[in-house]
Design a protein around this motif. Structure first.
Motif, PDB file in Angstrom:
ATOM      1  N   ILE A 132       0.835  -1.211   0.000  1.00 51.70           N
ATOM      2  CA  ILE A 132       0.000   0.000   0.000  1.00 51.70           C
ATOM      3  C   ILE A 132       0.863   1.253   0.000  1.00 51.70           C
ATOM      4  N   ILE A 133       1.946   1.226   0.787  1.00 51.90           N
ATOM      5  CA  ILE A 133       2.782   2.422   0.927  1.00 51.90           C
ATOM      6  C   ILE A 133       3.637   2.675  -0.314  1.00 51.90           C
ATOM      7  N   GLU A 134       4.253   1.635  -0.853  1.00 52.53           N
ATOM      8  CA  GLU A 134       5.198   1.809  -1.951  1.00 52.53           C
ATOM      9  C   GLU A 134       4.532   1.831  -3.327  1.00 52.53           C
ATOM     10  N   ASN A 135       3.484   1.027  -3.513  1.00 53.61           N
ATOM     11  CA  ASN A 135       2.885   0.911  -4.849  1.00 53.61           C
ATOM     12  C   ASN A 135       1.604   1.716  -5.026  1.00 53.61           C
ATOM     13  N   HIS A 136       1.125   2.288  -3.937  1.00 55.42           N
ATOM     14  CA  HIS A 136      -0.088   3.105  -4.004  1.00 55.42           C
ATOM     15  C   HIS A 136       0.135   4.346  -3.149  1.00 55.42           C
ATOM     16  N   LYS A 137      -0.907   5.060  -2.814  1.00 54.07           N
ATOM     17  CA  LYS A 137      -0.740   6.295  -2.036  1.00 54.07           C
ATOM     18  C   LYS A 137      -1.490   6.173  -0.712  1.00 54.07           C
ATOM     19  N   LEU A 138      -0.762   5.897   0.348  1.00 52.59           N
ATOM     20  CA  LEU A 138      -1.348   5.878   1.683  1.00 52.59           C
ATOM     21  C   LEU A 138      -1.488   7.313   2.161  1.00 52.59           C
ATOM     22  N   GLU A 139      -2.694   7.680   2.553  1.00 55.65           N
ATOM     23  CA  GLU A 139      -2.963   9.075   2.918  1.00 55.65           C
ATOM     24  C   GLU A 139      -3.091   9.306   4.410  1.00 55.65           C
ATOM     25  N   ALA A 140      -3.778   8.403   5.113  1.00 56.47           N
ATOM     26  CA  ALA A 140      -4.046   8.683   6.525  1.00 56.47           C
ATOM     27  C   ALA A 140      -4.246   7.406   7.326  1.00 56.47           C
ATOM     28  N   ILE A 141      -3.872   7.494   8.599  1.00 50.19           N
ATOM     29  CA  ILE A 141      -4.147   6.464   9.594  1.00 50.19           C
ATOM     30  C   ILE A 141      -4.815   7.166  10.773  1.00 50.19           C
ATOM     31  N   ILE A 142      -6.037   6.780  11.071  1.00 51.13           N
ATOM     32  CA  ILE A 142      -6.754   7.364  12.216  1.00 51.13           C
ATOM     33  C   ILE A 142      -6.934   6.265  13.246  1.00 51.13           C
ATOM     34  N   SER A 143      -6.175   6.335  14.338  1.00 53.42           N
ATOM     35  CA  SER A 143      -6.262   5.329  15.388  1.00 53.42           C
ATOM     36  C   SER A 143      -7.466   5.616  16.281  1.00 53.42           C
ATOM     37  N   MET A 144      -8.284   4.594  16.494  1.00 52.91           N
ATOM     38  CA  MET A 144      -9.485   4.756  17.315  1.00 52.91           C
ATOM     39  C   MET A 144      -9.304   4.074  18.661  1.00 52.91           C
ATOM     40  N   PRO A 145      -9.938   4.588  19.711  1.00 52.26           N
ATOM     41  CA  PRO A 145      -9.815   3.954  21.031  1.00 52.26           C
ATOM     42  C   PRO A 145     -10.493   2.594  21.057  1.00 52.26           C
ATOM     43  N   SER A 146     -10.043   1.726  21.945  1.00 57.06           N
ATOM     44  CA  SER A 146     -10.505   0.334  21.950  1.00 57.06           C
ATOM     45  C   SER A 146     -11.983   0.192  22.308  1.00 57.06           C
ATOM     46  N   GLY A 147     -12.581   1.190  22.954  1.00 54.05           N
ATOM     47  CA  GLY A 147     -13.983   1.063  23.366  1.00 54.05           C
ATOM     48  C   GLY A 147     -15.005   1.358  22.287  1.00 54.05           C
ATOM     49  N   VAL A 148     -14.551   1.738  21.087  1.00 53.21           N
ATOM     50  CA  VAL A 148     -15.478   2.127  20.023  1.00 53.21           C
ATOM     51  C   VAL A 148     -16.471   1.009  19.690  1.00 53.21           C
ATOM     52  N   PHE A 149     -16.027  -0.252  19.769  1.00 51.75           N
ATOM     53  CA  PHE A 149     -16.896  -1.368  19.406  1.00 51.75           C
ATOM     54  C   PHE A 149     -17.514  -2.081  20.607  1.00 51.75           C
ATOM     55  N   LYS A 150     -17.394  -1.484  21.778  1.00 52.78           N
ATOM     56  CA  LYS A 150     -18.083  -2.058  22.930  1.00 52.78           C
ATOM     57  C   LYS A 150     -19.593  -1.818  22.778  1.00 52.78           C
ATOM     58  N   PRO A 151     -20.429  -2.667  23.352  1.00 53.85           N
ATOM     59  CA  PRO A 151     -20.121  -3.751  24.275  1.00 53.85           C
ATOM     60  C   PRO A 151     -19.790  -5.074  23.599  1.00 53.85           C
ATOM     61  N   TYR A 152     -19.662  -5.081  22.256  1.00 53.41           N
ATOM     62  CA  TYR A 152     -19.457  -6.347  21.547  1.00 53.41           C
ATOM     63  C   TYR A 152     -18.011  -6.807  21.581  1.00 53.41           C
ATOM     64  N   ALA A 153     -17.084  -5.875  21.515  1.00 57.81           N
ATOM     65  CA  ALA A 153     -15.663  -6.246  21.495  1.00 57.81           C
ATOM     66  C   ALA A 153     -14.833  -5.060  21.956  1.00 57.81           C
ATOM     67  N   GLY A 154     -13.706  -5.364  22.572  1.00 53.55           N
ATOM     68  CA  GLY A 154     -12.823  -4.295  23.055  1.00 53.55           C
ATOM     69  C   GLY A 154     -11.603  -4.120  22.180  1.00 53.55           C
ATOM     70  N   VAL A 155     -11.645  -4.648  20.965  1.00 54.83           N
ATOM     71  CA  VAL A 155     -10.495  -4.617  20.072  1.00 54.83           C
ATOM     72  C   VAL A 155     -10.142  -3.184  19.659  1.00 54.83           C
ATOM     73  N   SER A 156      -8.853  -2.896  19.588  1.00 56.17           N
ATOM     74  CA  SER A 156      -8.392  -1.594  19.106  1.00 56.17           C
ATOM     75  C   SER A 156      -8.355  -1.615  17.580  1.00 56.17           C
ATOM     76  N   THR A 157      -8.816  -0.543  16.975  1.00 61.12           N
ATOM     77  CA  THR A 157      -8.906  -0.486  15.512  1.00 61.12           C
ATOM     78  C   THR A 157      -8.400   0.847  14.992  1.00 61.12           C
ATOM     79  N   ALA A 158      -8.272   0.908  13.676  1.00 55.04           N
ATOM     80  CA  ALA A 158      -7.859   2.152  13.024  1.00 55.04           C
ATOM     81  C   ALA A 158      -8.555   2.250  11.672  1.00 55.04           C
ATOM     82  N   ILE A 159      -8.651   3.468  11.172  1.00 59.68           N
ATOM     83  CA  ILE A 159      -9.175   3.702   9.828  1.00 59.68           C
ATOM     84  C   ILE A 159      -7.985   3.948   8.908  1.00 59.68           C
ATOM     85  N   LEU A 160      -7.934   3.194   7.842  1.00 59.59           N
ATOM     86  CA  LEU A 160      -6.843   3.291   6.883  1.00 59.59           C
ATOM     87  C   LEU A 160      -7.408   3.869   5.587  1.00 59.59           C
ATOM     88  N   ILE A 161      -6.832   4.971   5.124  1.00 61.41           N
ATOM     89  CA  ILE A 161      -7.309   5.652   3.907  1.00 61.41           C
ATOM     90  C   ILE A 161      -6.192   5.660   2.872  1.00 61.41           C
TER      91      ILE A 161
END
Length: 488
Positions: free
Chosen positions: A340-369
């Motif tokens: 993604i970085i070398e062959n395309h154009k990575l623009e943004a990484i938005i890190s989200m807090p782990s509670g965003v998907f509670k109460p179903y899961a506590g996994v930490s996630t990010a948005i990749l653009i």
């Protein structure tokens, strides 16, 4: 988020299903959705009738003259529960099953095997009465919240990421990407079609003039929106959801997006997705084309390979990934990040807090653009450390004032102003060369500078002296207390 009052009404309707013998959550949601759809058809028809009456023009409605008794506001007023049950089960339900007409339409395909399962007239009467007190379908936000709350009740929602993406996160991603009237949009793991609905709403709100251009209007209704899923119940719900939100003929398919049967290549201009990211697949069941980018069984990586393949050159993607995709030091993870970085154009990484998907899961996630270029283009990648998104990060997810979402949207739309920010700020740029030096690690903590505040503690001797003083005060207090008790 859904209000307490609406939540209580939904819970009461849910309890009616449960006590009536319908206990499978997905079946409840299906039956619930059928009735919401029937109610929505009538409300939409009423609005159109009022508009054409005001404009004084001809209008061919959804309900023919001889089918007016099938409208929600008609059958709910019938004299007995038995009479209403007969009309709904024998006339209204067959009517909505065959509503779209075209056999090849998504609606017709997935409504074909739909079944009306409410067993008794009294149960139907209670449910109709409960649904009648829910917000009208024209209240788009309320309807979206209602769907999200219904879907949260699916027992498997914790393992199916596409079922439970919070609406405010979906809306933020759509606003970041700004869909255009010419876009061809896909969610290859669509669930209830939340991303597609949000994109359609964004276009209605921001490009209403597209409906005055016949070609763009036809594109919106027939060739703009695509979605895949492997659950026919969710496909039915997604098709009804899209139709209720004004998209006549979305391209919704029963398909394993990662399998060899999916031949899509360079077909779409925008991917919006929160694909499942739990579990692994056997190599035999995965499309060989996806394994060329990274030899892996991990679904989160396979979906990223899929997004690259199905996008047209210049196409964009905004997708939710588990945090491990950003930094895990294994060959497949490194390979997909490098791609993604070398062959395309990575623009943004938005890190989200782990509670965003509670109460179903506590996994930490990010948005990749990123944008598919096939020829590189990554220069400086924008990182944002989201700390709050308008709700508490516990299982209750109660509304709070702290919310970074407006700031994220504002800054992403003005990235030129971000260049002066330091690594101590909540957002900042990281140049390509630094990403290379760090083996394409995309974890924000790898690059963020943390200010440590020096704290001076008292000496151990002083602390012990204080403890001794407090102890003497306690002893004296106990003596006085004993003396006062003796005097009673």
């Amino acid at each position: 988020m859904i209000t307490g009052e609406i939540r209580n009404r939904v819970d009461k309707i849910w309890e009616t299903f449960w006590t009536g013998g319908i206990t499978n959550p997905l079946t409840v949601i299906e039956q619930f959705t059928y009735l919401l759809f029937i109610k929505g058809l009538d409300e939409t028809e009423t609005t159109k009738e009022q508009e054409v009456e005001f404009l004084g023009i001809e209008h061919e409605g959804v309900f023919p003259k001889d089918k007016q008794h099938l409208r929600w506001n008609r059958f709910k007023q019938l004299g007995s529960a038995e009479e209403m049950y007969d009309v709904v089960s024998n006339e209204v339900f067959p009517f909505i099953k065959n509503l779209h007409g075209k056999e090849e339409s998504a609606y017709s395909k997935y409504m074909g095997d739909a079944t009306f399962l409410i067993p008794t007239p009294n149960m139907l009467a209670k449910i109709v009465d409960g649904i009648d007190n829910l917000p009208p379908t024209e209240d788009r936000d309320a309807q979206g919240d209602l769907y999200e709350y219904l879907l949260s009740k699916i027992a498997t929602s914790g393992t199916n990421g596409q079922f439970r993406t919070p609406r405010h996160i979906i809306k933020m991603i759509v606003e970041l990407m700004k869909p255009t009237p010419e876009d061809i949009i896909i969610d290859p793991a669509m669930g209830s079609a939340g991303f597609l609905v949000a994109a359609s709403e964004y276009l209605r709100d921001n490009h209403s003039d597209m409906f005055l251009v016949q070609g763009l209007k036809e594109h919106y209704h027939n060739t703009m929106f695509y979605g895949n899923d492997m659950d026919r119940s969710m496909l039915r719900i997604g098709a009804m959801n899209m139709m209720l939100h004004g998209v006549d003929n979305p391209n919704i398919d029963y398909r394993d997006s990662l399998a060899e049967i999916n031949k899509d290549k360079e077909q779409y201009t925008l991917v919006l997705a929160n694909p499942p990211f739990k579990g692994s697949l056997d190599y035999e069941s995965v499309s060989n084309g996806l394994l060329k980018i990274a030899m892996t069984k991990k679904t989160e990586l396979l979906f990223l390979s899929l997004f690259i393949r199905i996008l047209k050159p210049g196409g964009r993607a905004a997708v939710i990934v588990p945090e491990g995709v950003l930094f895990r030091d294994q060959k497949a993870y490194n390979t997909i990040r490098k791609e993604i970085i070398e062959n395309h154009k990575l623009e943004a990484i938005i890190s989200m807090p782990s509670g965003v998907f509670k109460p179903y899961a506590g996994v930490s996630t990010a948005i990749l653009i990123f944008t598919k270029t096939g020829a590189g283009g990554t220069d400086n990648v924008w990182f944002y450390d989201m700390k709050a998104e308008g709700f508490t990060l516990d299982d209750q997810r109660s509304p709070i004032e702290q919310n970074d979402i407006p700031d994220i949207i504002q800054k992403f739309n003005n990235l030129e102003r971000e260049k002066e920010r330091t690594r101590n700020d909540q957002s900042f740029f990281v140049p390509l060369e630094e990403l290379r030096e760090n083996n394409y690690d995309l974890s924000i903590n790898k690059y963020k500078d943390i200010d440590y505040e020096e704290i001076e503690y008292e000496t151990p001797e002083r602390i012990l002296n204080k403890i001794d003083t407090y102890e003497q005060e306690i002893i004296q207090g106990l003596k006085k207390l004993k003396e006062s008790v003796k005097g009673l």
